[in-house]
Design a protein around this motif. Structure first.
Motif, PDB file in Angstrom:
ATOM      1  N   SER A 202      35.105  40.715  44.865  1.00 20.94           N
ATOM      2  CA  SER A 202      35.555  42.058  44.757  1.00 20.94           C
ATOM      3  C   SER A 202      37.178  42.152  44.450  1.00 20.94           C
ATOM      4  CB  SER A 202      35.243  43.091  45.969  1.00 20.94           C
ATOM      5  OG  SER A 202      36.039  44.021  46.001  1.00 20.94           O
TER       6      SER A 202
ATOM      7  N   GLN B   7      38.625  39.536  43.307  1.00 19.36           N
ATOM      8  CA  GLN B   7      38.938  38.905  41.988  1.00 19.36           C
ATOM      9  C   GLN B   7      38.796  39.787  40.902  1.00 19.36           C
ATOM     10  OE1 GLN B   7      35.734  36.168  40.604  1.00 19.36           O
ATOM     11  NE2 GLN B   7      37.385  35.003  39.631  1.00 19.36           N
ATOM     12  N   LYS B   8      38.122  40.966  41.285  1.00 19.96           N
ATOM     13  CA  LYS B   8      37.513  41.838  39.931  1.00 19.96           C
ATOM     14  C   LYS B   8      39.121  42.927  40.055  1.00 19.96           C
ATOM     15  CE  LYS B   8      34.159  45.540  38.683  1.00 19.96           C
ATOM     16  NZ  LYS B   8      33.208  46.381  38.907  1.00 19.96           N
TER      17      LYS B   8
ATOM     18  N   GLU C 109      41.271  43.665  36.814  1.00 16.67           N
ATOM     19  CA  GLU C 109      41.454  44.825  36.057  1.00 16.67           C
ATOM     20  C   GLU C 109      43.000  45.343  36.309  1.00 16.67           C
ATOM     21  OE1 GLU C 109      38.669  46.983  38.769  1.00 16.67           O
ATOM     22  OE2 GLU C 109      37.206  46.437  37.553  1.00 16.67           O
TER      23      GLU C 109
END
Length: 96
Positions: free
Chosen positions: A73, A75-76, A80
């Motif tokens: 999570s 990392q995402k 973004e």
């Protein structure tokens, strides 16, 4: 008499932990890396600065160690945020 089922007690295993690692590049600013470390990984300014320098000087730095779901999570979120700021900042997740 009714049959009674006994439940086996299973040992709960600790979840595997994963390191979230930022990778250095020549474009992403140091200020942006500090911002990421403070906003996504909740480091204070002093710790964020130390990790940023580690990334800058050594090519990578550990932002934190989490369960797999949380690590992915984060990392995402980094991906973004970097995309929105037009930086090529890379982050990887490795099992500890």
């Amino acid at each position: 008499m009714p049959k009674v089922k006994t439940l086996e007690q299973s040992k709960l295993q600790e979840p595997k932990m994963f390191k979230v690692i930022l990778l250095n590049d020549n474009i992403t600013t140091m200020d942006f890396v500090i911002e990421i470390l403070m906003n996504i990984f909740h480091h204070n300014f002093e710790n964020a600065s130390k990790i940023m320098l580690e990334v800058h000087l050594n090519g990578s730095g550990i932002c934190g160690i989490y369960t797999q779901e949380i690590a992915l999570s984060k990392q995402k979120k980094v991906f973004e945020a970097a995309q929105m700021a037009n930086f090529p900042l890379k982050v990887k997740v490795e099992e500890e």
